[in-house]
Design a protein around this motif. Structure first.
Motif, short mmCIF file in Angstrom:
data_model
loop_
_atom_site.label_atom_id
_atom_site.label_comp_id
_atom_site.label_asym_id
_atom_site.label_seq_id
_atom_site.Cartn_x
_atom_site.Cartn_y
_atom_site.Cartn_z
N THR A 188 35.02 40.23 21.23
CA THR A 188 34.11 40.19 22.12
C THR A 188 34.45 40.09 23.47
O THR A 188 35.27 39.48 23.87
CB THR A 188 33.52 38.66 21.88
N GLY A 189 33.57 41.06 24.27
CA GLY A 189 33.99 41.22 25.68
C GLY A 189 33.21 42.56 26.00
O GLY A 189 32.13 42.71 25.44
N SER A 190 33.74 42.79 27.49
CA SER A 190 32.99 43.96 28.08
C SER A 190 33.18 45.51 27.32
O SER A 190 34.15 45.65 26.47
CB SER A 190 33.59 44.14 29.46
N ILE A 191 32.69 46.51 27.58
CA ILE A 191 32.45 47.77 27.11
C ILE A 191 33.89 48.56 27.41
O ILE A 191 34.55 49.19 26.65
CB ILE A 191 31.31 48.42 27.46
N PRO A 192 34.16 48.46 28.76
CA PRO A 192 35.41 49.11 29.05
C PRO A 192 36.62 48.58 28.18
O PRO A 192 37.54 49.43 27.53
CB PRO A 192 35.74 48.92 30.63
N VAL A 193 36.84 47.41 28.22
CA VAL A 193 37.80 46.76 27.59
C VAL A 193 37.63 47.05 25.93
O VAL A 193 38.63 47.20 25.13
CB VAL A 193 37.95 45.12 27.53
N GLY A 194 36.53 47.16 25.37
CA GLY A 194 36.26 47.45 24.16
C GLY A 194 36.70 48.47 23.80
O GLY A 194 37.30 48.94 22.43
#
Length: 457
Positions: A188-194
């Motif tokens: 669960t988190g941001s798009i770039p880290v995903g």
């Protein structure tokens, strides 16, 4: 020995022993988890207050109470979810019976964000336990007080070969963890880290759930109950100071109701938090200085209709309404993730849909209307993860609804049965009787093609 390798090896051995598979084991561990949360309840509330300035009511409602409901719902239904599901079998394979068996995936890696650091760690853990898996928990290092409480709770409740906690800088720890193969990764988190998580999982062919974000629109139609809409939008936007992946990111208001809506939203801010929200015990703060700077920059990108005050030392940003915002401004290009709410006009439904399409696949969509036609238009024409009609955020609380993104807002789903399914592999098995063995399927085939076509027409 590499500590991550030691954890991975111990958990693989524990899972392979079969201890996690029985229903009794899973239910006992879910009950242990609930008891541990209750034991640490005040410490959790204190930690959330220290990290995010969350009021006890907000912290309990959004991070603790939801988990009690989720655990109880899972305990009530787990036996049924685990039961093999009989399905029909093709006539040509008579006499056969087919069943679908749910089995645990194995070793899971759960990576939590900082905005709901307790709930968004424990909710997927409930699903991992229910499905019979082991789990490694990577906590958010940015919510330091909550990180410590979770570490204490988990280490006091579970053996590390079953459920282990890992701390440290995510950009350092996660790549090291993911050098090892996990059978499922939940992020669960941001798009770039995903995107980086997906890249690291690909060499291992690990299945991945990504709960991301995006720009979740809120549409207010001309026939909406404006005062109610204003209260529910401001409530949803200011919950956790806007640091919510499903918060209304911006409002599209019909031109005929926009001025009234803005006035009612201003009134709602005052009603909720007083003339000076900085003094309200119920208004949270921004998590850190970096996020404060990013969100504060949006205040210059429109006309401030309400709010706009900031305090860098206290990481305070007032609930702010922006009008006269350009669609090309960064505030309309990036997920805001803070208490800044752009309000834009629209004249017809297609125009509203076109604005939404500039940032496609929102995690959530909210529409306020009394028109079934308007409601159905957005359900049918806008791809989004989930949402509400005449409300905000609350779809997340229903364990009977799947929660998850689509496209840029993520992949996979969880909550209730959907969590169990996410952390399970479904194995199809066909069992054929031996009391009869039709020769039609065996060589020599001769003129059997006609018969085969009759069966499989």
């Amino acid at each position: 020995m590499d500590p991550f390798n030691a954890i991975h090896t111990a958990q693989r051995r524990f899972f392979d022993s079969g201890k996690t598979r029985p229903l009794a084991f899973r239910k006992a561990r879910l009950k242990q988890l609930k008891k541990a949360i209750k034991t640490h309840e005040q410490a959790i509330l204190d930690a959330l207050g220290a990290d995010l300035h969350k009021a006890p009511v907000e912290a309990y409602g959004s991070e603790i109470g939801l988990l009690y409901d989720e655990i109880d719902h899972t305990l009530t239904n787990l036996r049924q979810w685990m039961r093999p599901d009989p399905v029909s079998s093709p006539l040509m394979h008579y006499p056969s019976a087919s069943r679908i068996y749910a089995e645990p995936k194995g070793l899971t890696l759960l990576i939590a964000p900082w905005n709901y650091p307790f709930q968004l760690m424990m909710a997927p853990l409930i699903g991992a336990i229910a499905a019979g898996n082991c789990a490694v928990l990577k906590l958010s290092e940015q919510a330091t007080h909550t990180e410590k409480v979770i570490r204490d709770l988990i280490t006091a409740t579970f053996e590390p070969e079953y459920i282990a906690v890992v701390t440290g800088e995510g950009q350092v720890v996660i790549p090291r963890l993911m050098q090892h193969r996990f059978d499922h990764v939940f992020f669960t988190g941001s798009i770039p880290v995903g995107k980086k998580i997906l890249e690291m999982a690909a060499p291992h062919l690990s299945t991945v759930t990504l709960e991301l974000g995006g720009k979740s629109p809120c549409i207010v139609d001309r026939g909406a109950a404006i005062r109610t809409a204003a209260r529910r939008i401001i409530w949803g936007k200011c919950w956790n100071a806007g640091q919510t992946c499903i918060a209304p990111d911006y409002v599209l208001a019909h031109t005929s109701v926009l001025p009234q809506l803005v006035d009612e939203m201003k009134a709602a801010i005052t009603r909720f938090f007083g003339e000076n929200p900085a003094q309200s015990p119920d208004y949270p703060r921004i998590i850190n200085d970096k996020r404060f700077a990013q969100v504060s920059a949006y205040l210059q990108q429109g006309k401030i209709a309400a709010g706009g005050q900031t305090d860098a030392a206290g990481r305070y940003i007032a609930p702010t309404i922006l009008t006269d915002v350009s669609l090309d401004a960064p505030v309309m290009q990036e997920e805001i993730f803070g208490p800044v709410l752009p309000v834009l006009p629209f004249s017809d439904l297609k125009e509203a849909a076109a604005v939404i399409a500039r940032n496609p696949y929102p995690l959530s969509l909210y529409v306020f209307t009394r028109s079934a036609k308007t409601e159905q238009f957005f359900v049918d024409n806008v791809p989004f993860g989930g949402g509400c009609v005449n409300n905000t955020l609350v779809h997340f609380t229903n364990a009977e609804l799947p929660f998850g993104g689509v496209g840029f807002s993520g992949m996979g789903r969880y909550h209730g049965r959907y969590s169990f399914e996410t952390f399970s592999h479904f194995k199809g098995v066909m069992k054929t009787g031996t009391w009869i063995d039709p020769k039609v399927k065996y060589p020599p085939f001769g003129n059997k093609l006609r018969l085969l076509k009759m069966i499989q027409k």
